[in-house]
Design a protein around this motif. Sequence first.
Motif, PDB file in Angstrom:
ATOM      1  N   ALA A  95       0.820  -1.206   0.000  1.00 49.13           N
ATOM      2  CA  ALA A  95       0.000   0.000   0.000  1.00 49.13           C
ATOM      3  C   ALA A  95       0.854   1.257   0.000  1.00 49.13           C
ATOM      4  O   ALA A  95       0.527   2.246  -0.674  1.00 49.13           O
ATOM      5  CB  ALA A  95      -0.936  -0.013   1.210  1.00 49.13           C
ATOM      6  N   GLU A  96       1.967   1.226   0.728  1.00 47.77           N
ATOM      7  CA  GLU A  96       2.810   2.415   0.854  1.00 47.77           C
ATOM      8  C   GLU A  96       3.520   2.773  -0.445  1.00 47.77           C
ATOM      9  O   GLU A  96       3.904   3.932  -0.649  1.00 47.77           O
ATOM     10  CB  GLU A  96       3.854   2.211   1.957  1.00 47.77           C
ATOM     11  CG  GLU A  96       3.275   2.011   3.352  1.00 47.77           C
ATOM     12  CD  GLU A  96       3.060   0.547   3.691  1.00 47.77           C
ATOM     13  OE1 GLU A  96       2.747  -0.236   2.765  1.00 47.77           O
ATOM     14  OE2 GLU A  96       3.199   0.178   4.865  1.00 47.77           O
ATOM     15  N   SER A  97       3.721   1.803  -1.316  1.00 51.94           N
ATOM     16  CA  SER A  97       4.553   2.040  -2.498  1.00 51.94           C
ATOM     17  C   SER A  97       3.772   2.266  -3.784  1.00 51.94           C
ATOM     18  O   SER A  97       4.327   2.783  -4.758  1.00 51.94           O
ATOM     19  CB  SER A  97       5.502   0.851  -2.702  1.00 51.94           C
ATOM     20  OG  SER A  97       4.780  -0.342  -2.955  1.00 51.94           O
ATOM     21  N   ILE A  98       2.498   1.920  -3.822  1.00 57.67           N
ATOM     22  CA  ILE A  98       1.785   1.893  -5.094  1.00 57.67           C
ATOM     23  C   ILE A  98       1.704   3.270  -5.744  1.00 57.67           C
ATOM     24  O   ILE A  98       2.012   3.433  -6.933  1.00 57.67           O
ATOM     25  CB  ILE A  98       0.373   1.289  -4.919  1.00 57.67           C
ATOM     26  CG1 ILE A  98       0.494  -0.207  -4.631  1.00 57.67           C
ATOM     27  CG2 ILE A  98      -0.467   1.510  -6.178  1.00 57.67           C
ATOM     28  CD1 ILE A  98      -0.822  -0.866  -4.269  1.00 57.67           C
ATOM     29  N   THR A  99       1.294   4.284  -5.001  1.00 56.96           N
ATOM     30  CA  THR A  99       1.106   5.607  -5.602  1.00 56.96           C
ATOM     31  C   THR A  99       2.403   6.147  -6.180  1.00 56.96           C
ATOM     32  O   THR A  99       2.427   6.683  -7.309  1.00 56.96           O
ATOM     33  CB  THR A  99       0.530   6.591  -4.575  1.00 56.96           C
ATOM     34  OG1 THR A  99      -0.757   6.121  -4.147  1.00 56.96           O
ATOM     35  CG2 THR A  99       0.376   7.979  -5.190  1.00 56.96           C
ATOM     36  N   GLU A 100       3.497   5.997  -5.445  1.00 57.57           N
ATOM     37  CA  GLU A 100       4.777   6.492  -5.954  1.00 57.57           C
ATOM     38  C   GLU A 100       5.232   5.711  -7.174  1.00 57.57           C
ATOM     39  O   GLU A 100       5.814   6.284  -8.116  1.00 57.57           O
ATOM     40  CB  GLU A 100       5.842   6.433  -4.854  1.00 57.57           C
ATOM     41  CG  GLU A 100       5.676   7.501  -3.790  1.00 57.57           C
ATOM     42  CD  GLU A 100       5.576   8.902  -4.370  1.00 57.57           C
ATOM     43  OE1 GLU A 100       6.425   9.250  -5.232  1.00 57.57           O
ATOM     44  OE2 GLU A 100       4.650   9.641  -4.005  1.00 57.57           O
ATOM     45  N   LEU A 101       4.980   4.408  -7.200  1.00 57.60           N
ATOM     46  CA  LEU A 101       5.353   3.618  -8.370  1.00 57.60           C
ATOM     47  C   LEU A 101       4.518   4.013  -9.587  1.00 57.60           C
ATOM     48  O   LEU A 101       5.027   4.042 -10.720  1.00 57.60           O
ATOM     49  CB  LEU A 101       5.188   2.127  -8.070  1.00 57.60           C
ATOM     50  CG  LEU A 101       6.157   1.524  -7.054  1.00 57.60           C
ATOM     51  CD1 LEU A 101       5.814   0.063  -6.807  1.00 57.60           C
ATOM     52  CD2 LEU A 101       7.609   1.649  -7.527  1.00 57.60           C
ATOM     53  N   VAL A 102       3.248   4.308  -9.371  1.00 66.33           N
ATOM     54  CA  VAL A 102       2.409   4.759 -10.486  1.00 66.33           C
ATOM     55  C   VAL A 102       2.954   6.068 -11.053  1.00 66.33           C
ATOM     56  O   VAL A 102       3.081   6.229 -12.277  1.00 66.33           O
ATOM     57  CB  VAL A 102       0.943   4.920 -10.031  1.00 66.33           C
ATOM     58  CG1 VAL A 102       0.126   5.683 -11.084  1.00 66.33           C
ATOM     59  CG2 VAL A 102       0.320   3.559  -9.769  1.00 66.33           C
ATOM     60  N   ARG A 103       3.288   7.006 -10.192  1.00 61.10           N
ATOM     61  CA  ARG A 103       3.847   8.274 -10.669  1.00 61.10           C
ATOM     62  C   ARG A 103       5.159   8.051 -11.415  1.00 61.10           C
ATOM     63  O   ARG A 103       5.418   8.690 -12.448  1.00 61.10           O
ATOM     64  CB  ARG A 103       4.058   9.203  -9.475  1.00 61.10           C
ATOM     65  CG  ARG A 103       2.765   9.754  -8.891  1.00 61.10           C
ATOM     66  CD  ARG A 103       3.015  10.540  -7.634  1.00 61.10           C
ATOM     67  NE  ARG A 103       1.786  11.161  -7.142  1.00 61.10           N
ATOM     68  CZ  ARG A 103       1.582  11.543  -5.892  1.00 61.10           C
ATOM     69  NH1 ARG A 103       2.543  11.376  -4.990  1.00 61.10           N
ATOM     70  NH2 ARG A 103       0.451  12.107  -5.531  1.00 61.10           N
ATOM     71  N   GLU A 104       5.974   7.144 -10.902  1.00 61.56           N
ATOM     72  CA  GLU A 104       7.262   6.865 -11.558  1.00 61.56           C
ATOM     73  C   GLU A 104       7.049   6.302 -12.956  1.00 61.56           C
ATOM     74  O   GLU A 104       7.706   6.730 -13.920  1.00 61.56           O
ATOM     75  CB  GLU A 104       8.063   5.878 -10.710  1.00 61.56           C
ATOM     76  CG  GLU A 104       9.417   5.512 -11.306  1.00 61.56           C
ATOM     77  CD  GLU A 104      10.183   4.522 -10.453  1.00 61.56           C
ATOM     78  OE1 GLU A 104      11.119   3.887 -10.997  1.00 61.56           O
ATOM     79  OE2 GLU A 104       9.858   4.368  -9.262  1.00 61.56           O
ATOM     80  N   THR A 105       6.131   5.355 -13.084  1.00 64.48           N
ATOM     81  CA  THR A 105       5.923   4.728 -14.402  1.00 64.48           C
ATOM     82  C   THR A 105       5.277   5.700 -15.383  1.00 64.48           C
ATOM     83  O   THR A 105       5.608   5.707 -16.572  1.00 64.48           O
ATOM     84  CB  THR A 105       5.065   3.459 -14.287  1.00 64.48           C
ATOM     85  OG1 THR A 105       3.822   3.773 -13.653  1.00 64.48           O
ATOM     86  CG2 THR A 105       5.764   2.390 -13.489  1.00 64.48           C
TER      87      THR A 105
END
Length: 231
Positions: free
Chosen positions: A35-45
């Motif tokens: 849960a903690e990583s999903i939003t940042e990974l979406v922004r990165e991709t």
Amino acid sequence: MIELSLDTSAATIVSVLKDGTVVGHAHNESTRHHAESITELVRETLGQAGLPVEAKDAGIERVLVGTGPAPFTGLRAGLVSARVFALAAGVPVYGASSLDVIARQALDLLPPDTHVYAVSDARRKELYWGHYVAEGADDVRLIGRLEVGTAQSLLNSMRDADGLIISAGELPAHSVDCLALAGKGPIVDGDPAVLSRIVSARLAKGEEDRLGTEPLYLRRPEIHGQPMERM
């Protein structure tokens, strides 16, 4: 078409696809902090793909999500996030089993009439698995139901129907010795482009009912300690 793909069946994997080709990809190998990583990974991709980093502004046309099987917490985080991103972008969200993707990717490399057993780590020294055959060039058909159990249970089920064992990456260490004599197929990586193909194939056949986003837990959350009824 621009697609956002999420899968938290094991690690957290986020991809952006344009016309079926991955143009942005990021992952977090942790199996406990999805849960903690999903939003940042979406922004990165999205940034890798040259798109606005907010999902609602990125021109996403559909969201794809792996539905497991997987343990409760991580899988739930991925499915909830996929629905939230789809709602923010005003687009549909489609799901398929992560084992469907593994099976289809392997069958791309094998004779079309091959039977495969797609497997993944269920922890507790157990495996998830499904017995598959190809359904056309872009989809698969599950024979029977998805299962969870020991490697020996998988071997026992294979006595009724031979097939090759397929996994995304190496088999988990707890099952390697038991499955040493079983037929092995190619090792694959769970390509999100294959998930896109499966979704497109099912939509083309009018099989949207096979693209639901209900989680495939196969057993109850670990706090209950008892298997749930098999899917």
